[in-house]
Motif scaffolding. Structure first.
Motif, short mmCIF file in Angstrom:
data_model
loop_
_atom_site.label_atom_id
_atom_site.label_comp_id
_atom_site.label_asym_id
_atom_site.label_seq_id
_atom_site.Cartn_x
_atom_site.Cartn_y
_atom_site.Cartn_z
N VAL A 1 -18.59 -29.72 9.27
CA VAL A 1 -18.25 -29.21 7.94
C VAL A 1 -16.73 -29.15 7.84
O VAL A 1 -16.07 -28.54 8.69
N LEU A 2 -16.18 -29.81 6.84
CA LEU A 2 -14.73 -29.81 6.66
C LEU A 2 -14.36 -28.95 5.45
O LEU A 2 -15.08 -28.95 4.44
N GLU A 3 -13.25 -28.23 5.56
CA GLU A 3 -12.83 -27.32 4.51
C GLU A 3 -11.32 -27.37 4.35
O GLU A 3 -10.61 -27.73 5.28
N GLY A 4 -10.82 -27.04 3.17
CA GLY A 4 -9.39 -27.08 2.90
C GLY A 4 -9.02 -28.32 2.11
O GLY A 4 -9.86 -29.10 1.68
N ASP A 5 -7.72 -28.53 1.95
CA ASP A 5 -7.24 -29.66 1.15
C ASP A 5 -7.62 -31.02 1.73
O ASP A 5 -7.62 -32.03 1.01
N ILE A 6 -7.95 -31.06 3.01
CA ILE A 6 -8.38 -32.33 3.61
C ILE A 6 -9.59 -32.90 2.87
O ILE A 6 -9.79 -34.12 2.82
N THR A 7 -10.38 -32.04 2.27
CA THR A 7 -11.60 -32.48 1.60
C THR A 7 -11.31 -33.24 0.30
O THR A 7 -12.21 -33.84 -0.29
N ARG A 8 -10.03 -33.21 -0.13
CA ARG A 8 -9.65 -33.93 -1.34
C ARG A 8 -8.53 -34.95 -1.08
O ARG A 8 -8.06 -35.61 -2.00
N GLN B 1 -8.38 -28.03 7.45
CA GLN B 1 -7.11 -28.74 7.60
C GLN B 1 -6.46 -28.93 6.23
O GLN B 1 -7.15 -28.99 5.21
N ASP B 2 -5.14 -29.02 6.24
CA ASP B 2 -4.41 -29.29 5.01
C ASP B 2 -4.60 -30.75 4.61
O ASP B 2 -5.18 -31.53 5.36
N GLY B 3 -4.09 -31.10 3.44
CA GLY B 3 -4.26 -32.48 2.98
C GLY B 3 -3.34 -32.80 1.83
O GLY B 3 -2.69 -31.93 1.25
N TRP B 4 -3.30 -34.07 1.50
CA TRP B 4 -2.46 -34.56 0.40
C TRP B 4 -3.22 -34.41 -0.91
O TRP B 4 -4.19 -35.10 -1.17
N VAL B 5 -2.75 -33.47 -1.72
CA VAL B 5 -3.35 -33.23 -3.03
C VAL B 5 -2.22 -33.06 -4.05
O VAL B 5 -1.04 -33.21 -3.72
N GLU B 6 -2.58 -32.74 -5.28
CA GLU B 6 -1.60 -32.59 -6.35
C GLU B 6 -0.46 -31.63 -5.95
O GLU B 6 -0.70 -30.57 -5.39
N GLY B 7 0.78 -32.07 -6.23
CA GLY B 7 1.94 -31.23 -5.95
C GLY B 7 2.44 -31.27 -4.52
O GLY B 7 3.38 -30.55 -4.17
N PHE C 1 -19.98 -32.86 5.94
CA PHE C 1 -20.00 -32.30 4.59
C PHE C 1 -18.60 -31.86 4.21
O PHE C 1 -17.96 -31.11 4.94
N MET C 2 -18.13 -32.34 3.07
CA MET C 2 -16.84 -31.93 2.53
C MET C 2 -17.05 -30.69 1.64
O MET C 2 -17.52 -30.80 0.51
N TRP C 3 -16.72 -29.55 2.20
CA TRP C 3 -16.92 -28.28 1.47
C TRP C 3 -15.68 -28.03 0.61
O TRP C 3 -14.76 -27.31 0.99
N ARG C 4 -15.66 -28.68 -0.53
CA ARG C 4 -14.46 -28.70 -1.39
C ARG C 4 -14.25 -27.37 -2.11
O ARG C 4 -15.19 -26.58 -2.29
N PRO C 5 -13.00 -27.11 -2.57
CA PRO C 5 -12.65 -25.82 -3.16
C PRO C 5 -13.50 -25.42 -4.37
O PRO C 5 -13.69 -24.24 -4.64
N ASN C 6 -14.00 -26.41 -5.12
CA ASN C 6 -14.80 -26.10 -6.31
C ASN C 6 -16.26 -25.81 -5.98
O ASN C 6 -17.05 -25.50 -6.86
#
Length: 208
Positions: free
Chosen positions: A157-164, A108-114, A184-189
């Protein structure tokens, strides 16, 4: 709704849906575990069928049956062949013990920088809330063999900008409360190794 708004909504649905990036995330997870489980007692399957017909034979009361639509026997059987139940994205099984961990991956998308806070819209994460229902938890425990009450019988397991996303992280952590091993937040990094390590450290012991 204007043309631009419709186009933006369609783009979001495409990227978040099963044929978009969500499908790619699911494939990535499956391949990571398939490689990690090679020559081990564990296996991963996509879209396991154990729960596909979960609701088919559930008996409703006579009072309810008298108030709802009653299709013909032929129509009912045809409809049930499609499966009245749930279809997890994946299942991890210990072939020695027979225990199974059913899992889903939510992109899912999420609120992150920009981005604006509205970028966190979407309900992929909310659709997992059905798993917390008493009936499904009971069924998942029965089919998985995971009866230890300190753990839930499923893994998200969550992936995408939602993880941040600062709001979604709080929301999801609140839902799971003390069951921190079950999501588990499978973050981009992060890499596949982070995902596999989390499983081995937090969930594997419950399948042994």
């Amino acid at each position: 709704m204007g043309t631009l708004e419709l186009r933006e909504r369609n783009n979001w649905q495409t990227n978040s849906g099963p044929k978009g990036l969500a499908g790619a995330a699911e494939h990535k997870l499956f391949q990571a575990f398939k490689k990690a489980f090679k020559n081990t007692d564990y296996e991963i399957t996509e879209h396991p069928k154990e729960l596909k017909h979960l609701y088919d034979s559930f008996e409703l009361s006579k009072e309810v049956l008298e108030q709802i639509f009653t299709p013909s026997d032929e129509a009912m059987q045809k409809a049930k062949r499609l499966g009245w139940g749930v279809s997890p994205d994946f299942a991890i099984k210990n072939k020695k013990t027979g225990k199974i961990l059913f899992g889903e991956i939510k992109r899912q998308d999420g609120w992150v920088e920009g981005k604006e806070p509205s970028a966190g819209r979407g309900n992929a994460h909310e659709r997992m809330c059905k798993l917390f229902s008493p009936g499904l938890i009971k069924a998942y425990r029965e089919h998985s063999g995971i009866n230890d009450l300190e753990i839930l019988p499923f893994w998200i397991v969550l992936e995408g900008d939602i993880t941040r996303d600062p709001k979604r992280n709080r929301e999801i952590a609140f839902w799971f409360d003390s069951y921190t091993k079950n999501f588990f937040m499978w973050r981009p990094n992060m890499t596949d190794k982070d995902l596999i390590h989390f499983f081995y450290q937090n969930l594997k012991p419950y399948l042994d």
